[in-house]
Enzyme design. Sequence first.
Site, short mmCIF file in Angstrom:
data_model
loop_
_atom_site.label_atom_id
_atom_site.label_comp_id
_atom_site.label_asym_id
_atom_site.label_seq_id
_atom_site.Cartn_x
_atom_site.Cartn_y
_atom_site.Cartn_z
N SER A 3 -16.96 -15.55 -25.67
CA SER A 3 -15.93 -14.94 -24.82
C SER A 3 -16.06 -13.42 -24.94
O SER A 3 -16.59 -12.93 -25.95
CB SER A 3 -14.55 -15.36 -25.33
OG SER A 3 -13.53 -14.57 -24.74
N TYR A 44 -7.82 -16.15 -31.62
CA TYR A 44 -8.92 -16.54 -30.72
C TYR A 44 -10.11 -15.59 -30.91
O TYR A 44 -11.26 -16.04 -31.07
CB TYR A 44 -8.41 -16.48 -29.28
CG TYR A 44 -9.42 -16.86 -28.21
CD1 TYR A 44 -9.74 -18.19 -27.97
CD2 TYR A 44 -10.03 -15.88 -27.42
CE1 TYR A 44 -10.65 -18.53 -26.97
CE2 TYR A 44 -10.93 -16.22 -26.42
CZ TYR A 44 -11.24 -17.55 -26.20
OH TYR A 44 -12.14 -17.90 -25.21
N1 LIG Z 1 -11.44 -19.72 -19.10
C1 LIG Z 1 -11.69 -18.50 -19.55
O1 LIG Z 1 -11.14 -17.51 -19.05
C2 LIG Z 1 -12.70 -18.30 -20.64
C3 LIG Z 1 -13.16 -16.98 -20.87
C4 LIG Z 1 -14.07 -16.77 -21.89
C5 LIG Z 1 -14.53 -17.82 -22.66
N2 LIG Z 1 -14.07 -19.08 -22.42
C6 LIG Z 1 -14.59 -20.14 -23.28
O2 LIG Z 1 -15.24 -21.08 -22.45
C7 LIG Z 1 -15.20 -22.37 -23.07
C8 LIG Z 1 -14.72 -23.39 -22.05
O3 LIG Z 1 -13.41 -23.04 -21.68
P1 LIG Z 1 -12.73 -23.50 -20.32
O4 LIG Z 1 -12.11 -22.30 -19.76
O5 LIG Z 1 -13.67 -24.32 -19.52
O6 LIG Z 1 -11.54 -24.36 -20.98
P2 LIG Z 1 -10.80 -25.71 -20.60
O7 LIG Z 1 -10.88 -25.97 -19.13
O8 LIG Z 1 -9.48 -25.60 -21.26
O9 LIG Z 1 -11.70 -26.82 -21.35
C9 LIG Z 1 -11.72 -26.87 -22.73
C10 LIG Z 1 -12.43 -28.13 -23.14
O10 LIG Z 1 -12.47 -28.16 -24.58
C11 LIG Z 1 -12.09 -29.45 -25.02
N3 LIG Z 1 -11.47 -29.45 -26.33
C12 LIG Z 1 -10.46 -28.66 -26.76
N4 LIG Z 1 -10.07 -29.01 -27.99
C13 LIG Z 1 -10.87 -30.05 -28.35
C14 LIG Z 1 -10.95 -30.88 -29.49
N5 LIG Z 1 -10.11 -30.73 -30.53
N6 LIG Z 1 -11.89 -31.86 -29.54
C15 LIG Z 1 -12.73 -32.06 -28.50
N7 LIG Z 1 -12.70 -31.31 -27.36
C16 LIG Z 1 -11.76 -30.33 -27.30
C17 LIG Z 1 -11.08 -29.91 -23.98
O11 LIG Z 1 -10.95 -31.30 -24.07
P3 LIG Z 1 -9.77 -32.08 -23.32
O12 LIG Z 1 -10.25 -32.17 -21.91
O13 LIG Z 1 -9.70 -33.38 -24.04
O14 LIG Z 1 -8.53 -31.26 -23.49
C18 LIG Z 1 -11.73 -29.41 -22.70
O15 LIG Z 1 -12.68 -30.35 -22.23
C19 LIG Z 1 -14.28 -22.22 -24.31
O16 LIG Z 1 -15.06 -22.10 -25.45
C20 LIG Z 1 -13.53 -20.92 -24.01
O17 LIG Z 1 -13.13 -20.30 -25.21
C21 LIG Z 1 -13.18 -19.35 -21.42
#
Ligand SMILES: NC(=O)c1ccc[n+]([C@@H]2O[C@H](COP(=O)([O-])OP(=O)(O)OC[C@H]3O[C@@H](n4cnc5c(N)ncnc54)[C@H](OP(=O)(O)O)[C@@H]3O)[C@@H](O)[C@H]2O)c1
Length: 229
Positions: free
Chosen positions: A131, A144
């Site tokens: 991130s 975070y």
């Molecule tokens: N969105 C942003 O703005 C952003 C920016 C920078 C970096 N990121 C990073 O990008 C990555 C993906 O994020 P996203 O935005 O796509 O998030 P998201 O839509 O919230 O998806 C997160 C995923 O992680 C899984 N997860 C969370 N806790 C878990 C656990 N205890 N065991 C197994 N799986 C788990 C969730 O599973 P469930 O479906 O079961 O809940 C979900 O599939 C993350 O590492 C995040 O930090 C995101």
Amino acid sequence: MATHLITGAGSGIGAVLAERLSERGDDVWLLARNAKRAAELRQRFPSAQTLVGDLGDPAKLSWALGQQTQPVELDSLLHVAGMVELGPVGETPVKAWNETLAVNLVAPAELTRLMLPQLRLSRGHVVFVNSGAGLAAHATWGSYAASKFGLRALADSLRAEEHAAGVRVTTVYPGRTATPMQEKVHRQEGTAYDPSRWIAPESVATAVLTAIDLPRDAELTDITVRPGR
Ligand SMILES: NC(=O)c1ccc[n+]([C@@H]2O[C@H](COP(=O)([O-])OP(=O)(O)OC[C@H]3O[C@@H](n4cnc5c(N)ncnc54)[C@H](OP(=O)(O)O)[C@@H]3O)[C@@H](O)[C@H]2O)c1
């Protein structure tokens, strides 16, 4: 056919990666937090296989995966799962620190450790979705950002250790991306959510695929993805 293991395929960036890799006919394994989520993933991605392991409890991952059929070789391990809980340090309880560090840092380290034999066999690739908060820490992002700073250290150490074995390591640093996580962040910040302002998860997935599809003579070590206009 290449084999990939993806965490976080239930939504956002990970779901797009699961879709793209399944569409091109690769062998896709998805790690879900529990059996119910795994069944939902198999329904959504019928050609994929699932593993069950709660990233919130990294100490149990070794035992949990030991009970299940695992991929024999791995061309890529894509660490996409993550969580965020905003709040000032002065108001962040230990539970939030522990959960965030477990899911975002300790579990990726443990899952990598468990999959290294399969990755070495294929001279595979480990991708960490980090991130912008892994490069600069701002107010209310402490737990975070700390987890993501640590994730960068994990990636850099792993790259130095596994280079000779032919295992490549890439960190991707997305800015705000239009996913359910970003919706939650807006709720916690108390601001209106307009997904059109942010990076599409498809674009972050493209950055990840660019890294793993790069010919073997080169390694993309760090990719920063910022919102465009
Ligand atoms: N969105 C942003 O703005 C952003 C920016 C920078 C970096 N990121 C990073 O990008 C990555 C993906 O994020 P996203 O935005 O796509 O998030 P998201 O839509 O919230 O998806 C997160 C995923 O992680 C899984 N997860 C969370 N806790 C878990 C656990 N205890 N065991 C197994 N799986 C788990 C969730 O599973 P469930 O479906 O079961 O809940 C979900 O599939 C993350 O590492 C995040 O930090 C995101």
